[in-house]
Motif scaffolding. Structure first.
Motif, PDB file in Angstrom:
ATOM      1  N   ALA A   1       0.864  -1.242   0.165  1.00  0.00           N
ATOM      2  CA  ALA A   1      -0.110  -0.076  -0.042  1.00  0.00           C
ATOM      3  C   ALA A   1       0.948   1.300   0.196  1.00  0.00           C
ATOM      4  CB  ALA A   1      -1.173   0.169   1.271  1.00  0.00           C
ATOM      5  N   ARG A   2       0.347   2.337  -0.394  1.00  0.00           N
ATOM      6  CA  ARG A   2       0.980   3.610  -0.426  1.00  0.00           C
ATOM      7  C   ARG A   2       1.105   4.086   0.794  1.00  0.00           C
ATOM      8  NH1 ARG A   2       3.722   4.667  -4.800  1.00  0.00           N
ATOM      9  NH2 ARG A   2       2.614   4.563  -6.714  1.00  0.00           N
ATOM     10  N   PRO A   3       2.131   4.797   1.379  1.00  0.00           N
ATOM     11  CA  PRO A   3       2.365   5.102   2.821  1.00  0.00           C
ATOM     12  C   PRO A   3       1.251   6.568   3.124  1.00  0.00           C
ATOM     13  CG  PRO A   3       4.203   5.660   1.593  1.00  0.00           C
ATOM     14  CD  PRO A   3       3.193   5.288   0.545  1.00  0.00           C
ATOM     15  N   VAL A   4       0.943   6.643   4.500  1.00  0.00           N
ATOM     16  CA  VAL A   4       0.057   7.698   4.808  1.00  0.00           C
ATOM     17  C   VAL A   4       0.631   8.929   4.157  1.00  0.00           C
ATOM     18  CG1 VAL A   4      -0.977   8.800   6.861  1.00  0.00           C
ATOM     19  CG2 VAL A   4      -0.524   6.395   6.896  1.00  0.00           C
ATOM     20  N   GLY A   5      -0.477   9.730   3.971  1.00  0.00           N
ATOM     21  CA  GLY A   5       0.056  11.072   3.257  1.00  0.00           C
ATOM     22  C   GLY A   5      -0.034  11.046   1.625  1.00  0.00           C
ATOM     23  N   GLU A   6       0.213   9.885   1.244  1.00  0.00           N
ATOM     24  CA  GLU A   6       0.236   9.697  -0.277  1.00  0.00           C
ATOM     25  C   GLU A   6      -1.201   9.485  -0.932  1.00  0.00           C
ATOM     26  OE1 GLU A   6       2.806  10.143  -2.488  1.00  0.00           O
ATOM     27  OE2 GLU A   6       3.996  10.436  -0.749  1.00  0.00           O
ATOM     28  N   VAL A   7      -1.280   9.355  -2.305  1.00  0.00           N
ATOM     29  CA  VAL A   7      -2.796   9.033  -2.826  1.00  0.00           C
ATOM     30  C   VAL A   7      -2.905   7.529  -2.474  1.00  0.00           C
ATOM     31  CG1 VAL A   7      -3.936   8.914  -4.934  1.00  0.00           C
ATOM     32  CG2 VAL A   7      -2.559  10.645  -4.675  1.00  0.00           C
ATOM     33  N   PRO A   8      -3.990   7.315  -1.852  1.00  0.00           N
ATOM     34  CA  PRO A   8      -4.424   5.903  -1.377  1.00  0.00           C
ATOM     35  C   PRO A   8      -4.177   4.850  -2.681  1.00  0.00           C
ATOM     36  CG  PRO A   8      -6.126   7.229  -0.402  1.00  0.00           C
ATOM     37  CD  PRO A   8      -5.350   8.187  -1.446  1.00  0.00           C
ATOM     38  N   ASP A   9      -3.424   3.895  -2.551  1.00  0.00           N
ATOM     39  CA  ASP A   9      -3.508   2.800  -3.668  1.00  0.00           C
ATOM     40  C   ASP A   9      -2.891   1.255  -2.893  1.00  0.00           C
ATOM     41  OD1 ASP A   9      -3.854   1.618  -5.988  1.00  0.00           O
ATOM     42  OD2 ASP A   9      -2.323   2.466  -6.736  1.00  0.00           O
ATOM     43  N   ALA A  10      -3.200   0.362  -3.414  1.00  0.00           N
ATOM     44  CA  ALA A  10      -3.008  -0.788  -3.073  1.00  0.00           C
ATOM     45  C   ALA A  10      -2.726  -1.774  -4.342  1.00  0.00           C
ATOM     46  CB  ALA A  10      -4.128  -1.536  -2.015  1.00  0.00           C
ATOM     47  N   ALA A  11      -1.847  -2.968  -3.972  1.00  0.00           N
ATOM     48  CA  ALA A  11      -1.449  -3.700  -4.814  1.00  0.00           C
ATOM     49  C   ALA A  11      -1.315  -5.086  -4.393  1.00  0.00           C
ATOM     50  CB  ALA A  11      -0.379  -3.260  -5.683  1.00  0.00           C
ATOM     51  N   ALA A  12      -1.654  -6.205  -4.980  1.00  0.00           N
ATOM     52  CA  ALA A  12      -1.487  -7.530  -4.450  1.00  0.00           C
ATOM     53  C   ALA A  12      -1.237  -8.405  -5.597  1.00  0.00           C
ATOM     54  CB  ALA A  12      -2.931  -7.881  -3.826  1.00  0.00           C
ATOM     55  N   TRP A  13      -0.046  -9.310  -5.117  1.00  0.00           N
ATOM     56  CA  TRP A  13       0.426 -10.443  -6.106  1.00  0.00           C
ATOM     57  C   TRP A  13      -0.555 -11.468  -5.435  1.00  0.00           C
ATOM     58  CZ3 TRP A  13       3.112 -11.245 -10.290  1.00  0.00           C
ATOM     59  CH2 TRP A  13       3.472 -12.670 -10.733  1.00  0.00           C
ATOM     60  N   MET A  14      -1.035 -12.313  -6.449  1.00  0.00           N
ATOM     61  CA  MET A  14      -2.069 -13.452  -6.175  1.00  0.00           C
ATOM     62  C   MET A  14      -2.014 -14.471  -7.076  1.00  0.00           C
ATOM     63  SD  MET A  14      -5.385 -11.537  -4.649  1.00  0.00           S
ATOM     64  CE  MET A  14      -5.666 -10.362  -6.197  1.00  0.00           C
ATOM     65  N   GLU A  15      -2.021 -15.591  -6.772  1.00  0.00           N
ATOM     66  CA  GLU A  15      -2.344 -16.588  -7.568  1.00  0.00           C
ATOM     67  C   GLU A  15      -3.777 -17.341  -7.028  1.00  0.00           C
ATOM     68  OE1 GLU A  15       1.003 -19.298  -6.971  1.00  0.00           O
ATOM     69  OE2 GLU A  15       2.342 -17.862  -7.486  1.00  0.00           O
ATOM     70  N   ILE A  16      -4.601 -17.475  -8.024  1.00  0.00           N
ATOM     71  CA  ILE A  16      -5.995 -17.821  -7.874  1.00  0.00           C
ATOM     72  C   ILE A  16      -6.087 -19.163  -8.506  1.00  0.00           C
ATOM     73  CG2 ILE A  16      -8.544 -17.206  -7.869  1.00  0.00           C
ATOM     74  CD1 ILE A  16      -7.645 -14.196  -7.699  1.00  0.00           C
ATOM     75  N   THR A  17      -6.578 -20.157  -8.000  1.00  0.00           N
ATOM     76  CA  THR A  17      -7.132 -21.452  -8.571  1.00  0.00           C
ATOM     77  C   THR A  17      -8.536 -21.854  -8.238  1.00  0.00           C
ATOM     78  OG1 THR A  17      -6.222 -22.753  -6.809  1.00  0.00           O
ATOM     79  CG2 THR A  17      -4.612 -22.298  -8.668  1.00  0.00           C
ATOM     80  N   ASP A  18      -9.069 -22.627  -9.365  1.00  0.00           N
ATOM     81  CA  ASP A  18     -10.397 -22.937  -9.171  1.00  0.00           C
ATOM     82  C   ASP A  18     -10.206 -24.341  -8.925  1.00  0.00           C
ATOM     83  OD1 ASP A  18     -13.237 -23.635  -9.473  1.00  0.00           O
ATOM     84  OD2 ASP A  18     -13.391 -21.932 -11.003  1.00  0.00           O
ATOM     85  N   SER A  19     -11.146 -25.059  -7.920  1.00  0.00           N
ATOM     86  CA  SER A  19     -10.949 -26.393  -7.709  1.00  0.00           C
ATOM     87  C   SER A  19     -11.615 -27.218  -8.757  1.00  0.00           C
ATOM     88  CB  SER A  19     -11.970 -26.675  -6.331  1.00  0.00           C
ATOM     89  OG  SER A  19     -13.173 -26.424  -6.261  1.00  0.00           O
ATOM     90  N   ARG A  20     -12.541 -26.538  -9.765  1.00  0.00           N
ATOM     91  CA  ARG A  20     -13.008 -27.128 -10.888  1.00  0.00           C
ATOM     92  C   ARG A  20     -11.826 -27.334 -11.921  1.00  0.00           C
ATOM     93  NH1 ARG A  20     -18.238 -23.691 -11.659  1.00  0.00           N
ATOM     94  NH2 ARG A  20     -17.406 -22.518  -9.741  1.00  0.00           N
ATOM     95  N   LYS A  21     -11.018 -26.662 -11.856  1.00  0.00           N
ATOM     96  CA  LYS A  21      -9.701 -26.793 -12.947  1.00  0.00           C
ATOM     97  C   LYS A  21      -8.512 -26.672 -12.015  1.00  0.00           C
ATOM     98  CE  LYS A  21     -12.171 -25.206 -16.946  1.00  0.00           C
ATOM     99  NZ  LYS A  21     -12.278 -24.015 -18.136  1.00  0.00           N
ATOM    100  N   PRO A  22      -8.210 -27.510 -11.229  1.00  0.00           N
ATOM    101  CA  PRO A  22      -6.917 -27.250 -10.459  1.00  0.00           C
ATOM    102  C   PRO A  22      -5.536 -27.247 -11.136  1.00  0.00           C
ATOM    103  CG  PRO A  22      -7.804 -29.406 -10.261  1.00  0.00           C
ATOM    104  CD  PRO A  22      -8.906 -28.936 -10.942  1.00  0.00           C
ATOM    105  N   ASP A  23      -5.476 -27.866 -12.236  1.00  0.00           N
ATOM    106  CA  ASP A  23      -4.083 -27.744 -12.962  1.00  0.00           C
ATOM    107  C   ASP A  23      -3.711 -26.641 -13.542  1.00  0.00           C
ATOM    108  OD1 ASP A  23      -4.169 -30.414 -12.207  1.00  0.00           O
ATOM    109  OD2 ASP A  23      -5.026 -31.141 -14.021  1.00  0.00           O
TER     110      ASP A  23
END
Length: 122
Positions: free
Chosen positions: A69-91
């Motif tokens: 996230a951006r520090p306090v006092g900066e324009v608010p923003d957030a970024a997340a690195w994610m890995e998303i899987t679906d149990s219907r297509k686990p591979d």
């Protein structure tokens, strides 16, 4: 490829603008706040996902590897690195990469039933 380059530039590379260096910093956080949408039922919910621990939402497993996230006092923003899987297509991963709170269209989950959006990193 284009999304990966944009993500790398936004998070790691110094800005070419004349803004002060402090304005380009991100602070690592431990929890990602995610907005979950079930497109079938039109139900929206908020999921708290801890970095390094898989979170479950119906058939999706969300592994947040980093949340900044951006520090306090900066324009608010957030970024997340994610890995998303679906149990219907686990591979095959449904999504892998950075998602940005202020630019959800830059990198998004393409899934027929669910939509995921980063709200904040805390």
């Amino acid at each position: 490829m284009r999304r990966a380059v944009l993500a790398a530039l936004l998070l790691a590379a110094p800005c070419l603008a004349s803004a002060p260096a402090a304005a380009q910093e991100w602070e690592p956080k431990r929890t990602a706040e995610l907005q979950m949408l079930d497109k079938v039922t039109a139900r929206v919910s908020v999921l708290q996902a801890t970095v390094g621990q898989p979170a479950q939402y119906n058939t999706l497993t969300i592994a947040v590897r980093a949340c900044n996230a951006r520090p306090v006092g900066e324009v608010p923003d957030a970024a997340a690195w994610m890995e998303i899987t679906d149990s219907r297509k686990p591979d095959e991963p449904a999504f892998r990469g950075w998602m940005f709170a202020n630019a959800p269209g830059v990198s998004m989950l393409e899934h027929p039933v669910y939509d995921v959006r980063v709200l904040d990193c805390k």
